[in-house]
Design a protein around this motif. Sequence first.
Motif, PDB file in Angstrom:
ATOM      1  N   ALA A 119     -23.059  11.146   2.149  1.00 53.76           N
ATOM      2  CA  ALA A 119     -22.266  11.193   0.923  1.00 53.76           C
ATOM      3  C   ALA A 119     -20.795  11.120   1.291  1.00 53.76           C
ATOM      4  N   SER A 120     -20.170  10.016   0.908  1.00 57.29           N
ATOM      5  CA  SER A 120     -18.738   9.844   1.142  1.00 57.29           C
ATOM      6  C   SER A 120     -18.057   9.481  -0.175  1.00 57.29           C
ATOM      7  N   VAL A 121     -16.753   9.647  -0.208  1.00 56.49           N
ATOM      8  CA  VAL A 121     -15.979   9.269  -1.391  1.00 56.49           C
ATOM      9  C   VAL A 121     -14.819   8.400  -0.959  1.00 56.49           C
ATOM     10  N   ARG A 122     -14.405   7.542  -1.843  1.00 58.58           N
ATOM     11  CA  ARG A 122     -13.230   6.720  -1.562  1.00 58.58           C
ATOM     12  C   ARG A 122     -12.293   6.758  -2.763  1.00 58.58           C
ATOM     13  N   PRO A 123     -11.001   6.533  -2.545  1.00 58.23           N
ATOM     14  CA  PRO A 123     -10.035   6.650  -3.644  1.00 58.23           C
ATOM     15  C   PRO A 123     -10.069   5.427  -4.559  1.00 58.23           C
ATOM     16  N   LEU A 124      -9.821   5.674  -5.827  1.00 57.94           N
ATOM     17  CA  LEU A 124      -9.642   4.608  -6.800  1.00 57.94           C
ATOM     18  C   LEU A 124      -8.175   4.471  -7.204  1.00 57.94           C
ATOM     19  N   LEU A 125      -7.373   5.467  -6.829  1.00 56.09           N
ATOM     20  CA  LEU A 125      -5.953   5.461  -7.155  1.00 56.09           C
ATOM     21  C   LEU A 125      -5.148   5.906  -5.949  1.00 56.09           C
ATOM     22  N   ASP A 126      -3.915   5.482  -5.906  1.00 56.68           N
ATOM     23  CA  ASP A 126      -2.937   5.967  -4.935  1.00 56.68           C
ATOM     24  C   ASP A 126      -2.333   7.250  -5.501  1.00 56.68           C
ATOM     25  N   LEU A 127      -2.182   8.247  -4.680  1.00 62.73           N
ATOM     26  CA  LEU A 127      -1.588   9.522  -5.100  1.00 62.73           C
ATOM     27  C   LEU A 127      -0.758  10.027  -3.942  1.00 62.73           C
ATOM     28  N   ARG A 128       0.537  10.174  -4.188  1.00 63.87           N
ATOM     29  CA  ARG A 128       1.379  10.636  -3.087  1.00 63.87           C
ATOM     30  C   ARG A 128       2.532  11.477  -3.593  1.00 63.87           C
ATOM     31  N   PRO A 129       3.063  12.338  -2.723  1.00 67.72           N
ATOM     32  CA  PRO A 129       4.202  13.174  -3.107  1.00 67.72           C
ATOM     33  C   PRO A 129       5.484  12.348  -3.168  1.00 67.72           C
ATOM     34  N   ILE A 143       2.784  11.487  -7.729  1.00 64.61           N
ATOM     35  CA  ILE A 143       2.743  10.281  -8.555  1.00 64.61           C
ATOM     36  C   ILE A 143       1.453   9.505  -8.309  1.00 64.61           C
ATOM     37  N   LEU A 144       0.727   9.258  -9.398  1.00 62.39           N
ATOM     38  CA  LEU A 144      -0.458   8.409  -9.384  1.00 62.39           C
ATOM     39  C   LEU A 144      -0.070   6.972  -9.715  1.00 62.39           C
ATOM     40  N   SER A 145      -0.661   6.033  -9.016  1.00 60.59           N
ATOM     41  CA  SER A 145      -0.469   4.617  -9.317  1.00 60.59           C
ATOM     42  C   SER A 145      -1.696   3.879  -8.798  1.00 60.59           C
ATOM     43  N   ASP A 146      -1.700   2.570  -8.938  1.00 59.37           N
ATOM     44  CA  ASP A 146      -2.833   1.798  -8.419  1.00 59.37           C
ATOM     45  C   ASP A 146      -2.733   1.648  -6.907  1.00 59.37           C
ATOM     46  N   LEU A 147      -3.884   1.507  -6.272  1.00 57.90           N
ATOM     47  CA  LEU A 147      -3.926   1.289  -4.831  1.00 57.90           C
ATOM     48  C   LEU A 147      -3.192   0.010  -4.464  1.00 57.90           C
ATOM     49  N   GLY A 148      -2.474   0.064  -3.347  1.00 54.06           N
ATOM     50  CA  GLY A 148      -1.721  -1.089  -2.886  1.00 54.06           C
ATOM     51  C   GLY A 148      -2.571  -2.072  -2.112  1.00 54.06           C
ATOM     52  N   GLU A 149      -1.922  -3.132  -1.681  1.00 51.60           N
ATOM     53  CA  GLU A 149      -2.601  -4.225  -0.986  1.00 51.60           C
ATOM     54  C   GLU A 149      -3.295  -3.766   0.288  1.00 51.60           C
ATOM     55  N   LEU A 156      -2.906  -8.055  -4.885  1.00 50.95           N
ATOM     56  CA  LEU A 156      -2.855  -7.175  -6.047  1.00 50.95           C
ATOM     57  C   LEU A 156      -3.390  -7.884  -7.287  1.00 50.95           C
ATOM     58  N   GLY A 157      -3.952  -7.099  -8.191  1.00 55.65           N
ATOM     59  CA  GLY A 157      -4.354  -7.635  -9.484  1.00 55.65           C
ATOM     60  C   GLY A 157      -3.148  -7.758 -10.401  1.00 55.65           C
ATOM     61  N   GLU A 158      -3.247  -8.626 -11.400  1.00 54.26           N
ATOM     62  CA  GLU A 158      -2.108  -8.868 -12.287  1.00 54.26           C
ATOM     63  C   GLU A 158      -1.786  -7.657 -13.151  1.00 54.26           C
ATOM     64  N   GLY A 159      -2.752  -6.765 -13.361  1.00 55.53           N
ATOM     65  CA  GLY A 159      -2.498  -5.551 -14.130  1.00 55.53           C
ATOM     66  C   GLY A 159      -2.111  -4.354 -13.281  1.00 55.53           C
ATOM     67  N   HIS A 160      -1.760  -4.600 -12.023  1.00 59.73           N
ATOM     68  CA  HIS A 160      -1.414  -3.529 -11.078  1.00 59.73           C
ATOM     69  C   HIS A 160      -0.303  -2.631 -11.630  1.00 59.73           C
ATOM     70  N   VAL A 161      -0.498  -1.324 -11.510  1.00 62.11           N
ATOM     71  CA  VAL A 161       0.526  -0.347 -11.888  1.00 62.11           C
ATOM     72  C   VAL A 161       1.188   0.158 -10.620  1.00 62.11           C
ATOM     73  N   LEU A 162       2.449  -0.153 -10.493  1.00 65.51           N
ATOM     74  CA  LEU A 162       3.206   0.163  -9.276  1.00 65.51           C
ATOM     75  C   LEU A 162       3.598   1.634  -9.245  1.00 65.51           C
ATOM     76  N   GLY A 163       3.648   2.177  -8.043  1.00 68.30           N
ATOM     77  CA  GLY A 163       4.142   3.542  -7.860  1.00 68.30           C
ATOM     78  C   GLY A 163       5.661   3.554  -7.752  1.00 68.30           C
TER      79      GLY A 163
END
Length: 529
Positions: A119-129, A143-149, A156-163
Amino acid sequence: MAPLDERTTDLVRRLGDDLRAGGFTVEALDRLWGADAAAALHRGERVPARRILDARRAAHDPAADLATLAELFVLGLPVPEREAAHALPSLGVDGAVELELLMRDAATTTRAGAAGDAASVRPLLDLRPYAFVDAHGDGQWWILSDLGEVALGHELGEGHVLGVGGASMTLSGLMLPTPVRTVLDLGTGCGIQAMHATRFADRVVATDISLRALRLAQLNVAMNGIEGVEFRLGSLFEPVAGERFDRIVSNPPFVITPRAPGVPEYEYRDGGMVGDGIVEAVMRGAAEHLEHGGIAQLLGNWEVRDVEDGLDRARGWAGHLEHWIVEREVQRATEYAETWIRDGGTRPGTPAFDRLYEAWLDDFERRGVREVGFGYVLLRRPAEETAPRLARVERLHGPLGSGAGAGGLGVHLAACLEAHDRQARLDDAALAAQRLAVAGDVTEERHHWPGDEHPTAMLLRQGGGFGRVVSLDTGLAALVGACDGELPVAAIVAAIADLLEVDADALAADLLPAVRALIDDGMLLLPAE
């Protein structure tokens, strides 16, 4: 846009509690993997940081939870579920999955290619201080944002949310810190500007054309315990039709992108208009949404065309508003195209890169674009129609002053605006009666040819702010040198005229415009009111 429901609000606050308990801070991460790995991460390379985490884990480092959080959310790598559960005790893995922060992946490979746990998990979002210092002190958020390249392993996808990137930090540093009632954050993205605006505003309205961006911005505000932000969906000023604000801030999607088939249009950077039309639209639209005395601040690009200067075009977009437009850099059209094609994750030397490059150059050629300027825009709706107008356009391509980062340029801009308004209301006689002082960050330089008695050049250098350098002649150098807050300008000018054996009135007429400019630049200070 509807606020977060109670369940989501509870989950995201638990996440904040776990991050706080885990010591998930910028300073802690820098200590965790060191300066070299941190620098590599800024360049988009995570291997050095991952190797250090592996070594620390092998040595049974006590900072295991911090390493897990870093591996998941900063490096974007999968980890065993049991480690994620230990690092997120309040939220739990189930809560993280419900927030769409993590996903379970039973067949994940973890840790330098070794087979992962069942059982492992992987991130769906970028989260950093994120750490900062402004006029109100220092602060730290997550700050939460979409995962980077790098984490995605593809473009990146066209709907990417930048951090939080360089442009967003630039704008937050430019924000005037003076208190206001209302702020509009136009194109909020992950919400970082709206969050900064709550430091000096009673109420913030944050808009975006992207529903996903607004969702992440809501989560960021809730996770950090920030109140007073309202989110609205829509393009440009449509969500605030008929409303006015004391302050407007915007990091608009100003990147100039060809409107051609096959060219990606990223929501976070492309406004969907031809050329620099999005910056023009924001500047022209601001007039209808500012209160009297209200100020808009934004970043922008402007095209330098064969028949038209970019700054002249930007000046025209300001319309009847007062304005201060600063061009910070200029890129050749070719350099600009290369920068933004790479930004989307397309690598040079590939057929895809060459195809996009052709599209960019074709687009620029159609409008006769040679260069693209980047800079800062400040607009103000006059508080009084009879007040002297601020109309300032300048190119400042050099480095900022060394003190610009202490609280940001916003403190400097606010002081300069106040100084301009005060000096502009003084006629020459009233200005000459002022007892001016040299700002504490200003120094004078004199350059001599070896053996010469008289200097060949005299320069006034600003240590903070924009780091301005002003050339001095003999009269202005003498006047500035005597400005210690004790003598009025008129007395200093009279003494200099006597020393130089020139007419005092003629010398005053020559020096007072330069004095006004130095006051506007924050290099000479008016006495406190």
